[in-house]
Structures are given as structure tokens and as C-alpha cells.
Design an enzyme around this catalytic site. Structure first.
Site, PDB file in Angstrom:
ATOM      1  N   GLU A  22     -19.226 -23.873 -16.504  1.00  0.00           N
ATOM      2  CA  GLU A  22     -18.070 -24.778 -16.571  1.00  0.00           C
ATOM      3  C   GLU A  22     -18.446 -26.077 -17.265  1.00  0.00           C
ATOM      4  OE1 GLU A  22     -14.813 -26.771 -13.510  1.00  0.00           O
ATOM      5  OE2 GLU A  22     -16.760 -26.113 -12.746  1.00  0.00           O
TER       6      GLU A  22
ATOM      7  N   HIS B  77     -15.880 -20.623  -3.312  1.00  0.00           N
ATOM      8  CA  HIS B  77     -15.961 -21.984  -2.783  1.00  0.00           C
ATOM      9  C   HIS B  77     -17.043 -22.092  -1.712  1.00  0.00           C
ATOM     10  CE1 HIS B  77     -11.582 -23.033  -4.149  1.00  0.00           C
ATOM     11  NE2 HIS B  77     -12.466 -23.034  -5.147  1.00  0.00           N
TER      12      HIS B  77
ATOM     13  N   HIS C 219     -10.163 -16.038 -10.856  1.00  0.00           N
ATOM     14  CA  HIS C 219      -9.582 -17.380 -11.009  1.00  0.00           C
ATOM     15  C   HIS C 219      -9.243 -17.615 -12.478  1.00  0.00           C
ATOM     16  CE1 HIS C 219     -13.382 -18.991 -12.673  1.00  0.00           C
ATOM     17  NE2 HIS C 219     -14.001 -18.296 -11.732  1.00  0.00           N
TER      18      HIS C 219
ATOM     19  N   ASP D 261     -21.951 -25.642  -8.628  1.00  0.00           N
ATOM     20  CA  ASP D 261     -20.687 -26.240  -9.073  1.00  0.00           C
ATOM     21  C   ASP D 261     -20.602 -27.583  -8.361  1.00  0.00           C
ATOM     22  OD1 ASP D 261     -18.082 -27.015  -9.600  1.00  0.00           O
ATOM     23  OD2 ASP D 261     -17.235 -25.014  -9.319  1.00  0.00           O
TER      24      ASP D 261
ATOM     25  N   ASP E  21     -14.827 -43.665  17.063  1.00  0.00           N
ATOM     26  CA  ASP E  21     -14.426 -44.878  16.352  1.00  0.00           C
ATOM     27  C   ASP E  21     -15.072 -44.966  14.970  1.00  0.00           C
ATOM     28  OD1 ASP E  21     -16.999 -45.264  17.177  1.00  0.00           O
ATOM     29  OD2 ASP E  21     -16.691 -47.279  17.983  1.00  0.00           O
TER      30      ASP E  21
ATOM     31  N   HIS F 135      -8.464 -26.043 -15.472  1.00  0.00           N
ATOM     32  CA  HIS F 135      -7.462 -26.851 -14.781  1.00  0.00           C
ATOM     33  C   HIS F 135      -7.533 -28.262 -15.341  1.00  0.00           C
ATOM     34  CE1 HIS F 135     -10.759 -28.647 -12.424  1.00  0.00           C
ATOM     35  NE2 HIS F 135     -11.186 -27.414 -12.185  1.00  0.00           N
TER      36      HIS F 135
ATOM     37  N   HIS G 151      -8.818 -31.502  -9.411  1.00  0.00           N
ATOM     38  CA  HIS G 151      -7.673 -30.706  -9.846  1.00  0.00           C
ATOM     39  C   HIS G 151      -6.555 -31.712 -10.058  1.00  0.00           C
ATOM     40  CE1 HIS G 151      -9.176 -26.657  -7.968  1.00  0.00           C
ATOM     41  NE2 HIS G 151      -9.952 -27.113  -8.926  1.00  0.00           N
TER      42      HIS G 151
ATOM     43  N   ASP H  52     -16.743 -32.357 -13.502  1.00  0.00           N
ATOM     44  CA  ASP H  52     -16.735 -31.023 -12.890  1.00  0.00           C
ATOM     45  C   ASP H  52     -17.603 -30.092 -13.742  1.00  0.00           C
ATOM     46  OD1 ASP H  52     -16.124 -28.810 -11.400  1.00  0.00           O
ATOM     47  OD2 ASP H  52     -13.981 -28.798 -11.830  1.00  0.00           O
TER      48      ASP H  52
ATOM     49  N   ARG I 215     -20.969 -18.449 -13.125  1.00  0.00           N
ATOM     50  CA  ARG I 215     -19.872 -19.263 -13.662  1.00  0.00           C
ATOM     51  C   ARG I 215     -20.493 -20.334 -14.538  1.00  0.00           C
ATOM     52  NH1 ARG I 215     -17.454 -20.055  -9.365  1.00  0.00           N
ATOM     53  NH2 ARG I 215     -17.992 -22.151  -8.675  1.00  0.00           N
TER      54      ARG I 215
ATOM     55  N   TYR J 196     -18.177 -12.159 -11.028  1.00  0.00           N
ATOM     56  CA  TYR J 196     -18.696 -12.089  -9.661  1.00  0.00           C
ATOM     57  C   TYR J 196     -18.719 -10.616  -9.253  1.00  0.00           C
ATOM     58  CZ  TYR J 196     -16.888 -16.742 -10.451  1.00  0.00           C
ATOM     59  OH  TYR J 196     -16.606 -17.965 -11.026  1.00  0.00           O
TER      60      TYR J 196
ATOM     61  N   GLU K 269     -14.028 -22.783 -17.599  1.00  0.00           N
ATOM     62  CA  GLU K 269     -14.950 -22.256 -16.589  1.00  0.00           C
ATOM     63  C   GLU K 269     -14.775 -20.766 -16.312  1.00  0.00           C
ATOM     64  OE1 GLU K 269     -13.969 -23.497 -12.506  1.00  0.00           O
ATOM     65  OE2 GLU K 269     -12.516 -24.888 -13.376  1.00  0.00           O
TER      66      GLU K 269
END
Length: 465
Positions: A431, A254, A365, A271, A48, A369, A376, A282, A429, A412, A408
């Protein structure tokens, strides 16, 4: 909240009212009809207990209303004196408010948020057939919810049941989202003000994480520094699941913050960013756990940073959405050749790397975006019309002043026999969030250091205290 006067400033209410008027004007130009925009449903987490509630972005964009169980109806065929903006929401309920907190109720919601009329949400199924009668079209998010589609069919069936009385159901159903997507792509001053504040809070969180980081910490301990800062400065929640990746984990795009230990010599890729008043930020930064980049880490870091600089320089109104990505790809591809990560005997030039997409093994990637209410954000990346390219794709759309994008780039490099060992298991990365302007872009997340020397200086300062 003790009263409706604590809702928001009249300026904010006017912003939402003006957006509704823009939608109504667009629908009138299409011949009129009824538009229906529901908010998001509450979702059970377990037993619940519900997941923390978050409104639907389209609904919030047009209303500023954050309560669950609500639906906006816009009547673009309303005659003079008839309501054109209607809100359906929960009724006041003192008992439920004891458990769940304040509810506006229909009349207070109408007054506070500037709607023409308001009804209890329980009357939606009763009122909609009346509102849809003799309308030329129904506009809503077609096909996005089976339950909503079924509800709409019931409304239309109820209208058709009165056909012998001369009542007609709408003859057209149109997807409302493309219209709203185009509106949301260009941010107004109200939106940009919130996004700059969200960016500032997120930048402070990254600085705190850099200062706190020490070899031996676990990823979730670093994440805790971020989450604390978001809430401490008024953000309602993270804008997305935080990525805090130590060492080789940074090569997982991710990767959720886990319990891996940050070892001496590891890079930490974070990130993570907050959501403030319905708008996302972001940010990604990569930094050494011990405060000092190794020569190999610094070599790759400087390549990624140069790629970000190139992409930012290519971001301005009037250029293709793809232009920043192509600028970053050129720099990254040259860097992969210069470091020997890509073999020059196989890929002699940057053009060879690009033509064969050899970079995609290490950069899989895109460089950015849309950003806005959703991390996104809404909006198409390609034009609806135009000549197809060699891959059969439509042309990229053109950036406009007021668009907000991320920039970004990354690299890798997993352990592999054909890659120099000094680069193994390095993921980087960088960004930032960029507001597109007529002559360039404004990077609104640069309150957190990005140059390697500045990152090291910040971490040295923390360690000396």
C-alpha cells in the site's frame, strides 16, 4: 505553549480563514443561515482517566484549533459589521492549567485563529437561540449525535418560545457535511505539505521495522519500532491501530499487533502509519522475517506488486475512482490462474474470474480509499446523480487533481485442500499513498522499498551491521 505567537504561522491561520469564507459563500448561495460545527467530546477510558484527546476533523479543518470543548458558529446571514465567524471555547483557568496545560481562552483564541468574535463555551446554550432567531436555515451534521440533536432541539424550542414577539425559528435544517466533504476531497498545498511529511515519517518507521526484524521477535516488538519512530520525528500519534501480522496472521485483514512470534520463513505484513498535525498517512509493506522471500512468497509478492503498478498507472484526474481497482483485479485474477490457486478447468480466463468474482476468496477488499485528515477520509465514492448500473448502484465519481487515495492490492491465501500447499497461509498487501495529478499520480510513500530485491537488500545490509 507559552504564548499565542507559538500557535502557527500566519499562513496557516489564513488557510483556515479562507476555508471558513468558502463555507460562508456557499451558504449564502443557498440563502444564508447559521452553521454549527462542534469539536469532538472528551471520552472517559476508565475511572478518572480519559482517552488521549483527538479533535473532530471537520472542526479542525475550519479552525486549526485543537482544544476540547469548542464549537464553531458561522453566520452566513450576518449584516455588515456583524460577526460571521464565532468561536466558543473554554475560558482561561489557572487552576485547571496547572493540571491540564495551556488554554487559549476566548479572546486569545479569537486573535490567534482569526475569528470575528469569541465566547465562553458555557454560554453556548444562551447565545445560540439569539443567533438562530429569524435565521432561514440551520446547517449542522444532522443525525450524527443524539446529544447534539437534543441540544439543537432545545435551541429551537427556545426560539419558538418567543414567537409571540415576532421571532421566528429557522424553517429548514440542512446537513452541512456534504459541503465540507467536497471541500476536503481536494487537498490544498498546505495539506499536501503536511501529508508528504507524514508519509516520510511513516516510511522511515517501516524501514526501521524491516531493519530490526529477526526471526524470534514478537509482533509487538516490531510494532514498538514503528511507534518509536513516529514520535521521535514529531508525529502526534498513529493514524490508526497498527497491524503487525506474522505468518498466517497476515490473512486477517485487521489483525492488531499481538504477541505471536515471527518464525524463520514467515512473512511479516505491516499496515501502520502516523498522524501528523491532523493528517493521516497509510502504508503497508510485506517482507520476510529472515530477509529472504521463498520462491512461493516471491511469486505471490510479484503478482501483488504488478497489480499495484497497474493500479497506479490507472490513477489520474479524469478517470473513474473504480479504474485503479479494475486494473488491479485484472492482474490479480491472471496471477491466481497462473499459480493454480484458481483452477483453470473451472475458471478458464480472467473474464471468467471477474464475472464470477472468484478472486474475492483471496482478495476481498477494494484497492483504495480517500486519505486525508481521517485515514478513511471524508467524501462520497459515487456520484449523487446519473444512471444506475446493473447492480442498481450510482456511477463512480471521477478522480480530480488534488485528491489523495491509497493504492493497496493484496492476496490472502489460507490453507485449503484445493490450493497448492506451497501458498498456504501467505498474506501479502502493498500500500502506498497517491496524490492524483492531471497526468497520473505522485506516490508519496515510496521512501520505503517496495521491490522485493530492494527489501531483501535493505534487510541484508541491516544484518551485516
Amino acid at each position: 505553549m507559552n504564548s499565542i505567537t507559538e500557535l502557527a504561522s500566519p499562513i496557516a491561520v489564513d488557510v483556515y480563514r479562507q476555508r471558513r469564507e468558502r463555507v460562508l459563500a456557499a451558504l449564502r448561495a443557498q440563502g444564508g443561515g447559521i452553521a454549527v460545527v462542534p469539536t469532538a467530546p472528551e471520552v472517559m477510558r476508565n475511572r478518572d482517566a480519559d482517552y488521549a484527546y483527538r479533535h473532530d476533523s471537520y472542526f479542525y479543518y475550519l479552525t486549526g484549533f485543537t482544544e476540547p470543548e469548542a464549537t464553531l458558529v458561522l453566520n452566513a446571514s450576518a449584516k455588515s459589521g456583524e460577526p460571521s465567524t464565532l468561536i466558543f471555547c473554554r475560558e482561561k483557568n489557572v487552576e485547571r492549567e496547572t493540571w491540564e496545560g495551556f488554554r487559549f481562552g476566548p479572546e486569545a483564541a479569537r486573535e490567534a485563529f482569526g475569528f470575528d468574535a469569541a465566547f465562553p463555551i458555557d454560554s453556548l446554550d444562551e447565545e445560540m437561540p439569539r443567533l438562530l432567531a429569524d435565521q432561514p436555515a440551520l446547517h449542522y451534521a444532522l443525525g450524527t449525535s443524539e446529544s447534539r440533536d437534543a441540544q439543537v432541539r432545545r435551541w429551537l424550542d427556545a426560539v419558538r418560545a418567543k414567537s409571540r414577539s415576532g421571532v421566528r425559528a429557522p424553517t429548514q435544517a440542512r446537513d452541512l457535511l456534504p459541503l465540507l466533504d467536497e471541500m476536503r476531497l481536494v487537498k490544498d498545498d498546505h495539506e499536501l505539505s503536511i501529508m508528504r511529511r507524514a508519509a516520510s515519517i511513516s516510511a522511515e518507521a517501516h524501514r526501521r521495522a524491516m531493519r530490526a526484524c529477526k526471526p524470534g521477535m514478537r509482533e509487538y516488538e516490531i510494532e514498538a519500532e514503528l511507534l518509536y519512530t513516529f514520535r521521535r520525528h514529531g508525529a502526534q500519534a498513529p493514524a490508526y491501530g497498527s497491524i503487525v501480522a506474522a505468518g498466517a496472521n497476515a490473512c486477517v485483514l485487521h489483525y492488531p499487533a499481538g504477541n505471536a512470534i515471527a518464525h524463520d520463513g514467515d512473512l511479516i505484513l505491516i499496515d501502520a502509519a502516523c498522524e501528523l498535525d491532523g493528517y493521516a498517512s497509510d502504508i503497508t509493506r510485506t517482507f520476510p522475517a529472515n530477509g529472504r522471500f521463498t520462491p512461493a512468497q516471491r511469486e505471490l509478492y510479484d503478482i501483488v506488486l504488478a497489480a499495484q503498478h497497474a493500479a497506479a498507472d490507472a490513477t489520474r484526474a479524469g478517470v473513474s475512482f473504480d479504474a485503479p481497482h479494475q486494473a488491479a483485479l485484472n492482474v490479480l485474477s491472471q496471477g491466481l490462474l497462473d499459480t493454480g490457486i484458481l483452477d483453470k478447468t473451472k475458471f478458464g480466463t480472467v473474464d471468467d474470474v471477474l464475472a464470477q468474482r472468484a478472486y474475492s476468496r483471496f482478495y476481498m477488499h477494494r484497492t483504495g480509499h480517500w486519505l486525508g485528515m481521517d485515514v478513511h477520509d471524508a467524501g462520497e465514492y459515487r456520484e449523487a446523480d446519473g444512471p444506475l448500473d446493473d447492480q442498481g448502484a450510482k456511477p463512480w465519481r471521477t478522480l480530480a487533481a488534488g485528491n489523495v487515495v491509497t493504492i493497496e492490492p493484496g492476496l490472502y491465501v489460507r490453507a485449503s485442500a484445493d490450493v497448492p500447499e506451497r501458498f498456504w497461509n501467505i498474506g501479502i498487501r502493498i500500500e502506498d499513498d497517491a496524490v492524483v495529478t492531471a497526468n497520473g499520480c505522485e506516490l508519496i510513500t515510496r521512501e520505503v522499498p517496495v521491490e522485493a530485491d530492494e527489501i531483501e537488500a535493505l534487510m541484508r545490509e541491516s544484518n551485516s551491521n
